[in-house]
Design an enzyme around this catalytic site. Structure first.
Site, mmCIF file in Angstrom:
data_model
loop_
_atom_site.group_PDB
_atom_site.id
_atom_site.type_symbol
_atom_site.label_atom_id
_atom_site.label_comp_id
_atom_site.label_asym_id
_atom_site.label_seq_id
_atom_site.Cartn_x
_atom_site.Cartn_y
_atom_site.Cartn_z
ATOM 1 C CG HIS A 164 2.253 22.244 26.347
ATOM 2 N ND1 HIS A 164 3.553 22.115 25.936
ATOM 3 C CD2 HIS A 164 2.010 23.579 26.418
ATOM 4 C CE1 HIS A 164 4.090 23.315 25.779
ATOM 5 N NE2 HIS A 164 3.168 24.217 26.054
ATOM 6 C CE LYS B 199 0.738 17.526 35.826
ATOM 7 N NZ LYS B 199 -0.573 17.412 36.453
ATOM 8 C CG ASN C 266 -1.036 11.788 34.355
ATOM 9 O OD1 ASN C 266 -1.431 12.856 34.801
ATOM 10 N ND2 ASN C 266 -0.211 11.715 33.331
ATOM 11 N NE ARG D 170 -5.610 12.098 34.580
ATOM 12 C CZ ARG D 170 -5.112 12.143 33.362
ATOM 13 N NH1 ARG D 170 -5.360 11.154 32.510
ATOM 14 N NH2 ARG D 170 -4.348 13.145 32.966
ATOM 15 C CD GLU E 42 8.132 20.492 34.218
ATOM 16 O OE1 GLU E 42 8.234 19.841 35.267
ATOM 17 O OE2 GLU E 42 7.615 20.045 33.184
ATOM 18 C CD GLU F 121 2.157 15.065 34.329
ATOM 19 O OE1 GLU F 121 2.608 16.222 34.434
ATOM 20 O OE2 GLU F 121 1.072 14.791 33.804
ATOM 21 C CD GLU G 49 2.116 11.813 31.163
ATOM 22 O OE1 GLU G 49 2.590 12.920 30.828
ATOM 23 O OE2 GLU G 49 0.937 11.482 30.955
#
Length: 615
Positions: free
Chosen positions: A220, A116, A274, A276, A185, A272, A260
């Site tokens: 999360h 990330k 992903n 997949r 972050e 980020e 996302e």
């Protein structure tokens, strides 16, 4: 052309991929740990290969063993599913180097986006340096660089908590992903978690298959997801599509992926990509009428996507069923899943079946239940109703929480954000057992006992049985009469071992009963039958710290020994269960008088870990 496919994963996602493989006429190969020897994904695959061991690091994280398994089984392709090695570029290379087809993006794309920190740099952003965080930056979020699913994440609102959060996140990330790198972050309070599904081929075509809202999260990790994300302004939606396509093309992406964002104050903040398939992909499949796994396979075979992507229709909502207790810190639960039945009319993606054992080694998700309808209101209502009628006999689950969440005004009116459970968890987990469930359980248990000697021709005291549910004790009283069992305030219409019918204020109610030892399920209420005389040896000394779930002791606080002085709230013991770390803290200022816990020790729920004697 792919003929035999190995899935380098387990449980629900393996079963889901096998289903598409069977539809396409592809032979399927499962891998399994010793703990998963009899798991559903091993039973539905055409072939299953054992990876000796139980923990993920010994099995599902061993890329070398998985490649050998694929070759030994005659597979010509590997699908990584999600989690485990799905975003591991070295594993992708190893699969390709072995002459196998990798059903996923190129290793270079994984490397660019799976970390990330590098992903943010690619998008022109930069994470905070943990050494430079000041009070003005708070709150911040510590995140694992190599994974997701809520693992390796900690929210920090006090600078003094940052070193401990970094240490905890690194340990959890290393356990879950084999990589302890973390970054920091800014943490945006009360934003919406919105993502875009992308699909790209090797010929330059990129599809942006709508938005998904995944704002309802615990730790999360997403709990309820839907497509499309409701209430987004058209201009913001187009911006999300443009950013998602930009990220996809920036790394020459291939296959299915997700970009996302956190949406706050009408703006999109990149989180980020992903690289997949996502857990929540079924809602996109329902709305766009596509099979994303089938499309992944076609892309891997070199086929081109049509230039025009499919159009969306209707609305879909997904809920994740977990074996966990939301009222007790989301503690994972273990045990036998005696019965699991979902009503018709919804989609069920699961890796569990009746009689399966839910263990401590893996994520506690039992299944995903997905409802589709022409409108959001209809889809939400359908999903809540299906979950409410689902038979779940076994460990404690989050099913009731899901039903209440779906019916909460903030959700039904699409006003939810990522702080939903911070605000409402206490109310949503308030115990609400059916007041007539204990009586129904007692009547079912008494079926047949009154035929010889139970009824008397003289007045006598009632029969009393005690039950516990949601931490509360309830009594049920009934009497045997000439015409059958009777109870105050109700009319007993029928009392059998599996079905009790009561008439309450003129309304007839049915209660389905299932019994497993001292555990009794009455419709959606789970009861534990209590003994007539409590065991006095079951008491623990004041200040006893008990294991809240089965797991393994992975850490003790530095220098922790018997006789040590501790402060209230001080972390003492770290327990790992289902790939998550759980801290056991001191309940009060005092002295540690006993410490049975030891690193590496496996414990059952309720095991004594330590005793803190209050000052």
């Amino acid at each position: 052309m792919i003929s035999t496919l190995l899935v380098a994963n387990r449980g629900e996602i393996a079963c889901r991929i096998f289903r598409t493989g069977a539809d396409l006429g592809i032979r399927t190969v499962a891998i399994h740990s010793d703990a998963d020897e009899g798991a559903l994904h091993t039973r539905v695959a055409d072939t299953a290969v054992r990876l000796p061991g139980a923990a993920p690091a010994e099995t599902y994280l061993r890329g070398d063993l998985i490649v050998k398994a694929a070759l030994a089984a005659g597979a010509d392709a590997v699908h990584p599913g999600y989690g485990f090695l799905s975003e591991n570029a070295d594993f992708a290379r190893a699969v390709r180097d072995a002459g196998l087809v990798w059903i996923g993006p190129p290793p270079e794309a994984i490397e660019a986006m799976a970390s990330k920190t590098r992903a943010k740099e690619l998008m022109g952003l930069a994470p905070l340096d943990a050494q430079d965080v000041t009070a003005a930056d708070l709150p911040v979020l510590v995140k694992a660089a190599a994974g997701g699913g809520g693992r390796g994440m900690r929210v920090v609102r006090d600078l003094a908590e940052l070193p401990g959060a970094l240490e905890d996140a690194r340990a959890e990330a290393a356990s879950a992903f084999g990589d302890g790198e973390v970054f920091v972050e800014p943490y945006l309070e009360n934003g919406r978690h919105v993502e875009v599904q992308v699909l790209a081929d090797t010929h330059g075509t990129v599809w942006t298959l709508g938005t998904r809202d995944c704002s309802l999260q615990r730790r999360h990790q997403k709990v309820i997801e839907e497509a499309p994300a409701p209430g987004l302004p058209p201009a913001l939606t187009e911006q999300l599509y443009a950013l998602a396509e930009r990220a996809t093309r920036a790394v020459s992406y291939e296959g299915a992926g997700t970009v996302e964002f956190l949406v706050a104050d009408g703006r999109a903040h990149f989180l980020e990509m992903n690289t997949r398939l996502q857990v929540e992909h079924p809602v996109t499949e329902a709305v766009f009428g596509v099979d994303l796994v089938a499309e992944q396979i076609r892309v891997a075979e070199g086929h081109a996507l049509p230039a025009e992507q499919p159009a969306p229709r209707g609305h879909a909502v997904e809920a994740r069923l977990y074996a966990e207790d939301p009222a007790r810190g989301w503690a994972p639960q273990t045990g036998t899943l005696h019965r699991f039945t979902v009503p018709a009319g919804v989609r069920l993606d699961t890796g569990c079946a009746d009689g399966d054992t839910i263990g401590v080694h893996y994520d506690p998700m039992l299944a995903k239940v997905i409802a589709y309808a022409p409108t959001r209101t209809e889809a939400v209502r359908r999903l809540a109703g299906a979950l409410e009628r689902t038979a779940l006999h076994g460990p404690v689950t989050n099913r009731d929480l899901l039903v209440r969440s779906l019916r909460h005004p903030e959700f039904t009116e699409a006003r939810m954000d990522t702080g939903f459970y911070d605000r409402h968890l206490t109310a949503l987990t308030e115990p609400a057992p059916d007041p007539y469930a204990p009586l129904a359980a007692a009547l079912a248990d008494a079926h047949g006992r009154s035929r010889f000697g139970g009824w008397r021709n003289v007045p006598s005291g009632p029969q009393v049985k005690r039950y516990e549910t949601a931490g509360e004790e309830h009594e049920a009283a009934y009497r045997h009469t000439r015409t059958g069992p009777a109870a105050d305030g109700v009319r007993v219409v029928h009392a059998g071992p599996d079905l009790v019918v009561l008439e309450v204020d003129g309304m007839r109610r049915k209660f389905e009963i299932a019994r497993y030892g001292d555990r009794v399920h009455v419709n959606a209420t789970a009861l534990t039958a209590l003994p007539r005389f409590p065991d006095p040896t079951a008491e623990h000394a004041p200040g006893s710290l008990l294991a809240p779930m089965p797991g393994t002791v992975v850490r003790l606080a530095e220098g922790l020994t018997e006789g040590a002085e501790v402060k209230a709230g001080q972390p003492l013991i770290w327990l790992e269960a289902m790939k998550m770390e759980h801290r056991i803290t001191a309940p009060t200022d005092g002295t540690l008088t006993a410490l049975p816990a030891a690193v590496g020790r496996q414990v059952e729920m309720g095991t004594l870990l330590a005793v803190v004697e209050s000052k």
